[in-house]
Motif scaffolding. Structure first.
Motif, PDB file in Angstrom:
ATOM      1  N   UNK A 406       0.792  -1.217   0.000  1.00  0.00           N
ATOM      2  CA  UNK A 406       0.000   0.000   0.000  1.00  0.00           C
ATOM      3  C   UNK A 406       0.824   1.266   0.000  1.00  0.00           C
ATOM      4  N   UNK A 407       0.226   2.341   0.503  1.00  0.00           N
ATOM      5  CA  UNK A 407       0.845   3.653   0.532  1.00  0.00           C
ATOM      6  C   UNK A 407       1.100   4.069   1.983  1.00  0.00           C
ATOM      7  N   UNK A 408       2.115   4.906   2.146  1.00  0.00           N
ATOM      8  CA  UNK A 408       2.395   5.468   3.473  1.00  0.00           C
ATOM      9  C   UNK A 408       3.017   6.844   3.287  1.00  0.00           C
ATOM     10  N   UNK A 409       2.315   7.861   3.773  1.00  0.00           N
ATOM     11  CA  UNK A 409       2.839   9.229   3.748  1.00  0.00           C
ATOM     12  C   UNK A 409       3.310   9.576   5.152  1.00  0.00           C
ATOM     13  N   UNK A 410       4.607   9.643   5.335  1.00  0.00           N
ATOM     14  CA  UNK A 410       5.143   9.933   6.666  1.00  0.00           C
ATOM     15  C   UNK A 410       5.236  11.437   6.870  1.00  0.00           C
ATOM     16  N   UNK A 411       4.579  11.887   7.921  1.00  0.00           N
ATOM     17  CA  UNK A 411       4.358  13.312   8.186  1.00  0.00           C
ATOM     18  C   UNK A 411       5.266  13.782   9.312  1.00  0.00           C
ATOM     19  N   UNK A 412       6.570  13.585   9.135  1.00  0.00           N
ATOM     20  CA  UNK A 412       7.504  13.955  10.196  1.00  0.00           C
ATOM     21  C   UNK A 412       7.683  15.468  10.270  1.00  0.00           C
ATOM     22  N   UNK A 413       8.356  15.913  11.321  1.00  0.00           N
ATOM     23  CA  UNK A 413       8.469  17.352  11.590  1.00  0.00           C
ATOM     24  C   UNK A 413       9.040  18.151  10.422  1.00  0.00           C
ATOM     25  N   UNK A 414      10.041  17.577   9.725  1.00  0.00           N
ATOM     26  CA  UNK A 414      10.702  18.320   8.650  1.00  0.00           C
ATOM     27  C   UNK A 414       9.921  18.296   7.342  1.00  0.00           C
ATOM     28  N   UNK A 415       8.830  17.537   7.284  1.00  0.00           N
ATOM     29  CA  UNK A 415       7.946  17.586   6.109  1.00  0.00           C
ATOM     30  C   UNK A 415       7.157  18.895   6.200  1.00  0.00           C
ATOM     31  N   UNK A 416       7.316  19.725   5.213  1.00  0.00           N
ATOM     32  CA  UNK A 416       6.731  21.064   5.282  1.00  0.00           C
ATOM     33  C   UNK A 416       5.229  21.049   5.035  1.00  0.00           C
ATOM     34  N   UNK A 417       4.585  22.092   5.531  1.00  0.00           N
ATOM     35  CA  UNK A 417       3.161  22.283   5.251  1.00  0.00           C
ATOM     36  C   UNK A 417       2.945  22.430   3.754  1.00  0.00           C
ATOM     37  N   UNK A 418       3.865  23.102   3.080  1.00  0.00           N
ATOM     38  CA  UNK A 418       3.778  23.246   1.617  1.00  0.00           C
ATOM     39  C   UNK A 418       3.792  21.879   0.936  1.00  0.00           C
ATOM     40  N   UNK A 419       4.663  20.985   1.403  1.00  0.00           N
ATOM     41  CA  UNK A 419       4.728  19.651   0.825  1.00  0.00           C
ATOM     42  C   UNK A 419       3.446  18.870   1.035  1.00  0.00           C
ATOM     43  N   UNK A 420       2.877  18.981   2.230  1.00  0.00           N
ATOM     44  CA  UNK A 420       1.611  18.292   2.526  1.00  0.00           C
ATOM     45  C   UNK A 420       0.491  18.852   1.655  1.00  0.00           C
ATOM     46  N   UNK A 421       0.444  20.165   1.499  1.00  0.00           N
ATOM     47  CA  UNK A 421      -0.597  20.773   0.661  1.00  0.00           C
ATOM     48  C   UNK A 421      -0.451  20.321  -0.795  1.00  0.00           C
ATOM     49  N   UNK A 422       0.788  20.159  -1.253  1.00  0.00           N
ATOM     50  CA  UNK A 422       1.018  19.670  -2.615  1.00  0.00           C
ATOM     51  C   UNK A 422       0.541  18.227  -2.759  1.00  0.00           C
ATOM     52  N   UNK A 423       0.777  17.402  -1.737  1.00  0.00           N
ATOM     53  CA  UNK A 423       0.295  16.017  -1.771  1.00  0.00           C
ATOM     54  C   UNK A 423      -1.223  15.978  -1.740  1.00  0.00           C
ATOM     55  N   UNK A 424      -1.834  16.839  -0.948  1.00  0.00           N
ATOM     56  CA  UNK A 424      -3.301  16.894  -0.891  1.00  0.00           C
ATOM     57  C   UNK A 424      -3.872  17.232  -2.269  1.00  0.00           C
ATOM     58  N   UNK A 425      -3.257  18.174  -2.975  1.00  0.00           N
ATOM     59  CA  UNK A 425      -3.741  18.515  -4.321  1.00  0.00           C
ATOM     60  C   UNK A 425      -3.616  17.322  -5.264  1.00  0.00           C
ATOM     61  N   UNK A 426      -2.526  16.577  -5.118  1.00  0.00           N
ATOM     62  CA  UNK A 426      -2.367  15.394  -5.965  1.00  0.00           C
ATOM     63  C   UNK A 426      -3.416  14.337  -5.626  1.00  0.00           C
ATOM     64  N   UNK A 427      -3.683  14.135  -4.340  1.00  0.00           N
ATOM     65  CA  UNK A 427      -4.713  13.172  -3.940  1.00  0.00           C
ATOM     66  C   UNK A 427      -6.070  13.557  -4.572  1.00  0.00           C
ATOM     67  N   UNK A 428      -6.383  14.833  -4.534  1.00  0.00           N
ATOM     68  CA  UNK A 428      -7.649  15.298  -5.104  1.00  0.00           C
ATOM     69  C   UNK A 428      -7.669  15.131  -6.619  1.00  0.00           C
ATOM     70  N   UNK A 429      -6.579  15.499  -7.282  1.00  0.00           N
ATOM     71  CA  UNK A 429      -6.513  15.393  -8.743  1.00  0.00           C
ATOM     72  C   UNK A 429      -6.576  13.937  -9.191  1.00  0.00           C
ATOM     73  N   UNK A 430      -5.868  13.071  -8.485  1.00  0.00           N
ATOM     74  CA  UNK A 430      -5.862  11.636  -8.864  1.00  0.00           C
ATOM     75  C   UNK A 430      -7.261  11.052  -8.694  1.00  0.00           C
ATOM     76  N   UNK A 431      -7.935  11.413  -7.614  1.00  0.00           N
ATOM     77  CA  UNK A 431      -9.290  10.883  -7.376  1.00  0.00           C
ATOM     78  C   UNK A 431     -10.252  11.361  -8.453  1.00  0.00           C
ATOM     79  N   UNK A 432     -10.127  12.603  -8.862  1.00  0.00           N
ATOM     80  CA  UNK A 432     -11.019  13.139  -9.899  1.00  0.00           C
ATOM     81  C   UNK A 432     -10.777  12.449 -11.240  1.00  0.00           C
ATOM     82  N   UNK A 433      -9.524  12.033 -11.480  1.00  0.00           N
ATOM     83  CA  UNK A 433      -9.226  11.387 -12.757  1.00  0.00           C
ATOM     84  C   UNK A 433      -9.444   9.887 -12.765  1.00  0.00           C
ATOM     85  N   UNK A 434      -9.831   9.330 -11.622  1.00  0.00           N
ATOM     86  CA  UNK A 434     -10.008   7.863 -11.527  1.00  0.00           C
ATOM     87  C   UNK A 434     -11.434   7.457 -11.912  1.00  0.00           C
TER      88      UNK A 434
END
Length: 434
Positions: A406-434
């Protein structure tokens, strides 16, 4: 070739480090404090090394508000090494307590010193056989491995698995049963330790808070709780006083692989190392651990019994002092707010498109650090497609642990909010295209 700013890495460990720390590290490796030699080249017994240790301890103490009656140790062998160290140490402590009690009570019976020793040994053998128990809360892969190591060292007859979460979840990890169902050793006579992994990196399970059934009104009545916090260390507020010891490998939130941190109650560090009692332990058929894992020896030598990787300690100190500078009076609570915010964004996106994504662990124990999910029910081709699309956007390290897939997104301290927001946009885009 992508730059560092183009990539957002969500791997489970070794994990990202703050870019500013790495930039300072590159200079320190070449010329530390204008000494003309690099940080990896200085003596671990030099004044500079001792100052690095002191600074790291001060930063951690301030971050977590660690009481004065706790010691901070830096050592090697990772979290897996501590699976063994906690057994060696806490069993030694248990035996010493029982020896003192047996000696005191047997003295009143009179007799020669030789007779007294024989009676004490006979009593200890009986108590070890009948009463020595180590409690383990098996909530995921790492606590399972810890319990297996304990059974290997002292025998499965001494290990009490208070719960195995797989039994409450169709043979898989992902839930923690209600505390009313836990089968803990009664506090009298009490277990030598009660062990749990606060955050299960592989399975995405995190204890929401300190277990209520392990609370106590006084230290004397409290179980000796040992917690593995390798993958959620310095990510949220912790009441250190509730624990006999906390440990964690540095390579998730604190630093790079190579150093392990232990926070242990000083009353559990006798003036004389339990290793001095090795003949007694052997006579009881109990193991004697290697000296490099012996907490009293490490504490007595200020973590410098053997050659400590000072560069790794420096990195950890830089990360922790950076958090203090960022959050000021909020200290670790400031980091907790950010960690919670990032986790909320990720779980929100996954739950919103539940026809495409399935979060593996139960909602009540979802980890803030390791978000484990499946794409299209675990369809292997769809998941490969998901990973490929993520990498094209600079979102890497999302593949789950080899044992569970499966998948695992590790949200450690050095993972930036910007990076998480970018992943969230990808999750939304991938779901819309599925």
């Amino acid at each position: 070739m992508p730059s560092r700013s183009d990539i957002h890495y969500f791997g489970a460990g070794p994990a990202p480090l703050p870019t500013a720390v790495l930039e300072r590290a590159s200079q320190a490796l070449l010329n530390y404090n204008d000494k003309g030699i690099g940080l990896c080249e200085i003596s671990h017994r030099s004044p500079e090394a001792n100052q690095i240790l002191t600074d790291a301890k001060v930063s951690l103490t301030n971050l977590l508000d660690i009481p004065d009656d706790y010691e901070i140790l830096f050592l090697q062998a990772g979290g897996s090494g501590e699976f063994s160290a906690v057994v060696y140490h806490m069993v030694s402590v248990w035996v010493e307590k029982r020896r003192k009690r047996a000696e005191q009570e047997t003295k009143s019976e009179g007799g020669s010193e030789q007779d007294l020793e024989a009676k004490v040994l006979e009593r200890l053998r009986k108590e070890v056989k009948e009463e020595l128990r180590l409690d383990y809360l098996v909530s995921g892969s790492w606590s399972l491995k810890a319990s297996q190591e304990a059974a290997r060292l002292i025998g499965p007859e001494h290990i009490n698995v208070a719960f195995d979460a797989r039994k409450a979840n169709e043979g898989k990890f992902g839930r923690i049963p209600p505390e009313s169902e836990w089968k803990l050793t009664p506090r009298k006579p009490g277990a030598a330790l009660t062990y749990f992994c606060d955050n299960e990196t592989v399975d995405g399970v995190e204890f929401p808070s300190f277990p209520q059934c392990l609370e106590a009104d006084s230290e004397e009545d409290a179980p000796l709780v040992i917690a593995d916090m390798s993958s959620n260390f310095i990510s949220r507020k912790v009441d250190v006083k509730k624990y006999a010891a906390i440990f964690g490998g540095a390579q998730k939130n604190v630093g790079n692989a190579g150093v392990t941190i232990v926070i242990v109650r000083k009353s559990l560090l006798p003036p004389t190392s339990p290793l001095a009692a090795s003949p007694l332990l052997r006579s009881l058929n109990l193991p004697v651990g290697p000296i490099v894992l012996d907490w009293p020896t490490i504490a007595k030598n200020n973590s410098l019994y053997n050659t400590l990787p000072i560069f790794d300690v420096w990195i950890a100190g830089q990360v922790m002092s950076g958090l203090m500078e960022t959050y000021g009076d909020k200290r670790i609570s400031g980091q907790q707010e950010v960690s919670d915010q990032k986790a909320k964004l990720l779980y929100g996106a996954l739950d919103k498109d539940s026809q495409v994504y399935h979060v593996v662990p139960d909602k009540s124990v979802r980890s803030r650090m390791n978000i484990c999910f499946r794409v299209h029910g675990g369809d292997s081709e769809k998941e490969k497609e998901f990973l490929a699309g993520a990498e094209k956007r600079g979102l890497t390290g999302l593949k789950g642990h080899r044992s569970v897939g499966g998948m695992r997104a590790s949200n450690y301290n050095a993972v930036s909010l910007e990076g998480v927001e970018k992943l969230v946009r990808y999750l939304e885009d991938y779901a819309q295209g599925s």
